[in-house]
Design an enzyme around this catalytic site. Structure first.
Site, PDB file in Angstrom:
ATOM      1  N   HIS A  76      -6.260   6.619 -15.429  1.00  0.00           N
ATOM      2  CA  HIS A  76      -5.176   6.342 -16.366  1.00  0.00           C
ATOM      3  C   HIS A  76      -5.667   6.440 -17.810  1.00  0.00           C
ATOM      4  O   HIS A  76      -4.959   6.945 -18.680  1.00  0.00           O
ATOM      5  CB  HIS A  76      -4.573   4.957 -16.092  1.00  0.00           C
ATOM      6  CG  HIS A  76      -3.818   4.902 -14.791  1.00  0.00           C
ATOM      7  ND1 HIS A  76      -3.675   3.749 -14.065  1.00  0.00           N
ATOM      8  CD2 HIS A  76      -3.202   5.876 -14.089  1.00  0.00           C
ATOM      9  CE1 HIS A  76      -2.977   4.014 -12.960  1.00  0.00           C
ATOM     10  NE2 HIS A  76      -2.685   5.291 -12.955  1.00  0.00           N
ATOM     11  N   ASN A 101      -6.025   1.745  -5.763  1.00  0.00           N
ATOM     12  CA  ASN A 101      -6.208   2.138  -7.163  1.00  0.00           C
ATOM     13  C   ASN A 101      -7.614   2.660  -7.436  1.00  0.00           C
ATOM     14  O   ASN A 101      -7.994   2.845  -8.601  1.00  0.00           O
ATOM     15  CB  ASN A 101      -5.919   0.954  -8.086  1.00  0.00           C
ATOM     16  CG  ASN A 101      -4.464   0.544  -8.033  1.00  0.00           C
ATOM     17  OD1 ASN A 101      -3.582   1.399  -7.974  1.00  0.00           O
ATOM     18  ND2 ASN A 101      -4.201  -0.750  -8.018  1.00  0.00           N
ATOM     19  N   LYS A 122       7.104   1.463  -3.149  1.00  0.00           N
ATOM     20  CA  LYS A 122       7.134   1.269  -4.600  1.00  0.00           C
ATOM     21  C   LYS A 122       8.145   2.250  -5.170  1.00  0.00           C
ATOM     22  O   LYS A 122       7.998   3.460  -5.023  1.00  0.00           O
ATOM     23  CB  LYS A 122       5.763   1.540  -5.220  1.00  0.00           C
ATOM     24  CG  LYS A 122       4.774   0.400  -5.072  1.00  0.00           C
ATOM     25  CD  LYS A 122       3.552   0.680  -5.940  1.00  0.00           C
ATOM     26  CE  LYS A 122       2.516  -0.428  -5.800  1.00  0.00           C
ATOM     27  NZ  LYS A 122       1.294  -0.139  -6.600  1.00  0.00           N
ATOM     28  N   ARG A 176      23.408  -3.433  -4.694  1.00  0.00           N
ATOM     29  CA  ARG A 176      22.311  -4.364  -4.369  1.00  0.00           C
ATOM     30  C   ARG A 176      21.454  -3.886  -3.202  1.00  0.00           C
ATOM     31  O   ARG A 176      20.806  -4.671  -2.526  1.00  0.00           O
ATOM     32  CB  ARG A 176      22.845  -5.766  -4.056  1.00  0.00           C
ATOM     33  CG  ARG A 176      23.596  -6.381  -5.209  1.00  0.00           C
ATOM     34  CD  ARG A 176      23.824  -7.858  -4.995  1.00  0.00           C
ATOM     35  NE  ARG A 176      24.646  -8.391  -6.061  1.00  0.00           N
ATOM     36  CZ  ARG A 176      25.986  -8.376  -6.038  1.00  0.00           C
ATOM     37  NH1 ARG A 176      26.613  -7.901  -4.990  1.00  0.00           N
ATOM     38  NH2 ARG A 176      26.656  -8.860  -7.058  1.00  0.00           N
ATOM     39  N   HIS A 197      -2.199  14.343 -12.474  1.00  0.00           N
ATOM     40  CA  HIS A 197      -2.646  13.018 -12.053  1.00  0.00           C
ATOM     41  C   HIS A 197      -3.855  13.097 -11.111  1.00  0.00           C
ATOM     42  O   HIS A 197      -4.862  12.421 -11.303  1.00  0.00           O
ATOM     43  CB  HIS A 197      -1.489  12.271 -11.389  1.00  0.00           C
ATOM     44  CG  HIS A 197      -1.872  10.946 -10.821  1.00  0.00           C
ATOM     45  ND1 HIS A 197      -2.252   9.888 -11.615  1.00  0.00           N
ATOM     46  CD2 HIS A 197      -1.972  10.522  -9.532  1.00  0.00           C
ATOM     47  CE1 HIS A 197      -2.546   8.852 -10.838  1.00  0.00           C
ATOM     48  NE2 HIS A 197      -2.388   9.211  -9.571  1.00  0.00           N
ATOM     49  N   LYS A 256      -2.721   4.562   4.528  1.00  0.00           N
ATOM     50  CA  LYS A 256      -1.813   3.918   3.572  1.00  0.00           C
ATOM     51  C   LYS A 256      -0.921   2.919   4.299  1.00  0.00           C
ATOM     52  O   LYS A 256      -0.671   1.816   3.808  1.00  0.00           O
ATOM     53  CB  LYS A 256      -0.981   4.936   2.790  1.00  0.00           C
ATOM     54  CG  LYS A 256      -0.052   4.215   1.795  1.00  0.00           C
ATOM     55  CD  LYS A 256       0.038   4.819   0.437  1.00  0.00           C
ATOM     56  CE  LYS A 256       0.797   3.862  -0.508  1.00  0.00           C
ATOM     57  NZ  LYS A 256       1.358   4.510  -1.675  1.00  0.00           N
ATOM     58  N   ARG A 263      -4.089  -4.264  -1.196  1.00  0.00           N
ATOM     59  CA  ARG A 263      -3.421  -3.010  -1.582  1.00  0.00           C
ATOM     60  C   ARG A 263      -4.005  -2.429  -2.865  1.00  0.00           C
ATOM     61  O   ARG A 263      -3.945  -1.224  -3.095  1.00  0.00           O
ATOM     62  CB  ARG A 263      -1.898  -3.232  -1.719  1.00  0.00           C
ATOM     63  CG  ARG A 263      -1.133  -1.938  -1.971  1.00  0.00           C
ATOM     64  CD  ARG A 263       0.380  -2.070  -1.815  1.00  0.00           C
ATOM     65  NE  ARG A 263       1.024  -0.801  -2.148  1.00  0.00           N
ATOM     66  CZ  ARG A 263       2.290  -0.495  -1.918  1.00  0.00           C
ATOM     67  NH1 ARG A 263       3.090  -1.376  -1.345  1.00  0.00           N
ATOM     68  NH2 ARG A 263       2.771   0.688  -2.246  1.00  0.00           N
ATOM     69  N   GLU A 310       1.020  -5.872  -3.126  1.00  0.00           N
ATOM     70  CA  GLU A 310      -0.193  -5.728  -3.929  1.00  0.00           C
ATOM     71  C   GLU A 310      -0.650  -7.040  -4.564  1.00  0.00           C
ATOM     72  O   GLU A 310      -0.907  -7.120  -5.761  1.00  0.00           O
ATOM     73  CB  GLU A 310       0.005  -4.645  -5.002  1.00  0.00           C
ATOM     74  CG  GLU A 310      -1.326  -4.119  -5.534  1.00  0.00           C
ATOM     75  CD  GLU A 310      -1.177  -2.876  -6.418  1.00  0.00           C
ATOM     76  OE1 GLU A 310      -0.354  -2.008  -6.099  1.00  0.00           O
ATOM     77  OE2 GLU A 310      -1.918  -2.789  -7.404  1.00  0.00           O
ATOM     78  N   HIS A 369      -8.465   4.949 -10.300  1.00  0.00           N
ATOM     79  CA  HIS A 369      -7.283   5.029 -11.149  1.00  0.00           C
ATOM     80  C   HIS A 369      -7.421   4.334 -12.503  1.00  0.00           C
ATOM     81  O   HIS A 369      -6.694   4.671 -13.433  1.00  0.00           O
ATOM     82  CB  HIS A 369      -6.060   4.485 -10.398  1.00  0.00           C
ATOM     83  CG  HIS A 369      -5.478   5.474  -9.414  1.00  0.00           C
ATOM     84  ND1 HIS A 369      -6.211   5.973  -8.351  1.00  0.00           N
ATOM     85  CD2 HIS A 369      -4.268   6.073  -9.342  1.00  0.00           C
ATOM     86  CE1 HIS A 369      -5.457   6.827  -7.673  1.00  0.00           C
ATOM     87  NE2 HIS A 369      -4.267   6.905  -8.253  1.00  0.00           N
ATOM     88  N   GLU A 392      -6.029  12.418  -3.780  1.00  0.00           N
ATOM     89  CA  GLU A 392      -5.626  11.147  -3.156  1.00  0.00           C
ATOM     90  C   GLU A 392      -6.082  11.106  -1.688  1.00  0.00           C
ATOM     91  O   GLU A 392      -6.418  10.044  -1.166  1.00  0.00           O
ATOM     92  CB  GLU A 392      -4.110  10.945  -3.250  1.00  0.00           C
ATOM     93  CG  GLU A 392      -3.518  11.025  -4.661  1.00  0.00           C
ATOM     94  CD  GLU A 392      -3.722   9.771  -5.528  1.00  0.00           C
ATOM     95  OE1 GLU A 392      -4.310   8.780  -5.036  1.00  0.00           O
ATOM     96  OE2 GLU A 392      -3.301   9.805  -6.701  1.00  0.00           O
TER      97      GLU A 392
END
Ligand code: NAD
Ligand code: ZN
Length: 365
Positions: free
Chosen positions: A257, A250, A143, A121, A270, A232, A246, A242, A253, A185
């Protein structure tokens, strides 16, 4: 040495940036109060390059390290691989207080973080990112994820590390294309947050891409990593999960994507797709009257100077639009974009399909 803090109350943690830091990680962790068994999660490539420096430093500091390797590549970012990590953690009798150390790029970081979030956990973990993308992006913000056959990063948790240790010297062995991909980025942070940083990147573009790979001792690159992490950290500190600001991370992005999906995974890195996507998002912003034409022009020029692609490959506009509608950022049929107001300032805006179709029709000709 530079020290940045991600401010998240009791989950706050330092980002430490220093040349040659890798071999000092053991003693720093010991100073932070950790001891005993530690599991270093890495892949065979990174282990071969940096495993000994890290485990050596851990042993010198009194730790009992075990190395857990996972296969290299995005394909290994699965529940099955995570399950193999749990097996090793259990076999090695890792306890609640023991540390997991993620040594590698974003793939290793995401899966090691996910294992740390779920084993017993939750056990403490730290990142030792070794790609530019991981140093400026994936290691900061908590993340963690694995992929599902139906899509990327569908299984995961927000789970913050206890520290991030960035050694820019590790970039010396990184493939040039991987480095450029990470630079996309870096440019993103300038566009969304800091126009002076953007201007600095314009001035140092040549140094950042000096052939074949910029010497990691290059001050420009270290400064760019530092400023990227600060931005960041600030954004994540303001919106950990987010639910608001936040999402500006993106930028570019939504298009990216769709391009990655449309072109087939693997054709573009990417960062390359993000590069094209950022130019498109800025062009769309100009078209909608949100910014003047100099904004997309400067973004495009900087990315080109960094050796990144900026032109939309030949893909069907309809397929791209369909794919964007499946993206996470869709609200009630309208696609939500991060758009530019000026350099250093973005806004969130929903754009309807017809507008987008019109944009593509001028864009792809
Ligand atoms: N958690 C987040 O917030 C977040 C953000 C962005 C991306 N990501 C994830 O990050 C992943 C991509 O990460 P990546 O671009 O670092 O790819 P990666 O982890 O696959 O690393 C790229 C390649 O470089 C190799 N490598 C790593 N360090 C090296 C070094 N110092 N020298 C030589 N080779 C080295 C790796 O073995 C790999 O082959 C994706 O899975 C993406 O979903 C996560
Ligand atoms: Zn990205």
């Amino acid at each position: 040495l530079s020290l940045i803090t991600v401010e998240l109350e009791d989950r706050s943690y330092p980002i430490i940036l220093k040349r040659g830091l890798l071999s000092e990680v053991g003693s720093t962790l010991s100073d932070m109060g950790f001891s005993g068994r530690a599991a270093v999660v890495t892949n065979p490539v990174v282990e071969g390059l940096y495993g000994a420096a890290v485990t050596g430093g851990l042993k010198d500091a009194g730790f009992d390290p075990v190395v857990i390797t996972i296969p290299d590549g995005e394909g290994a970012k699965t529940l099955e691989t995570a399950s193999g990590i749990y097996d090793e953690l259990i076999k090695n009798k890792m306890e609640r207080s023991n540390l997991i150390i993620a040594l590698g790029g974003g793939v290793v970081g995401d899966i090691a973080g996910f294992a740390a979030a779920t084993y017993l956990r939750g056990v403490p973990y730290v990142h030792l990112p070794t790609t530019l993308l991981a140093q400026v992006d994936s290691s900061v913000g908590g993340k963690t994820a694995v992929n599902h056959p139906m899509g990327k990063n569908l299984i995961g948790a927000f789970y913050q590390p206890k520290a991030v240790f960035i050694d820019p010297e590790t970039l010396k062995t990184l493939d040039g294309a991987e480095l450029k991909s990470g630079l996309a980025e870096v440019v993103k942070y300038g566009v969304i947050w800091d126009k002076d940083f953007f201007a600095l990147l314009e001035e140092s573009a040549a140094a950042l891409t000096a052939a074949p790979v910029p010497t990691a001792s290059g001050d420009e690159l270290v400064k760019a990593i530092e400023r990227s992490c600060e931005i960041k950290a600030e954004v994540v500190g303001a919106d950990e999960r987010e639910t608001g600001i936040r999402s500006i991370l993106n930028f570019g992005h939504t298009f990216a994507h769709a391009i990655e999906t449309g072109a087939g995974y693997g054709r573009f890195k990417h960062g390359e797709a993000v590069s094209i996507g950022m130019v498109m998002a800025a062009e769309l912003s100009a078209r909608l009257g949100l910014c003047n034409d100099s904004v997309p022009a400067r973004i495009k020029a900087l990315l080109s100077a960094l050796g990144l692609p900026v032109d939309l490959p030949e893909l069907s506009a309809e397929a791209l639009i369909e794919s964007m509608k499946l993206d996470k950022k869709v609200a009630g049929g309208r696609i939500r974009f991060v758009l530019t107001a000026e350099l250093g300032k973005v806004l969130l805006k929903e754009v309807d399909e017809e507008e987008l179709r019109a944009f593509f029709s001028v864009y792809s000709t």
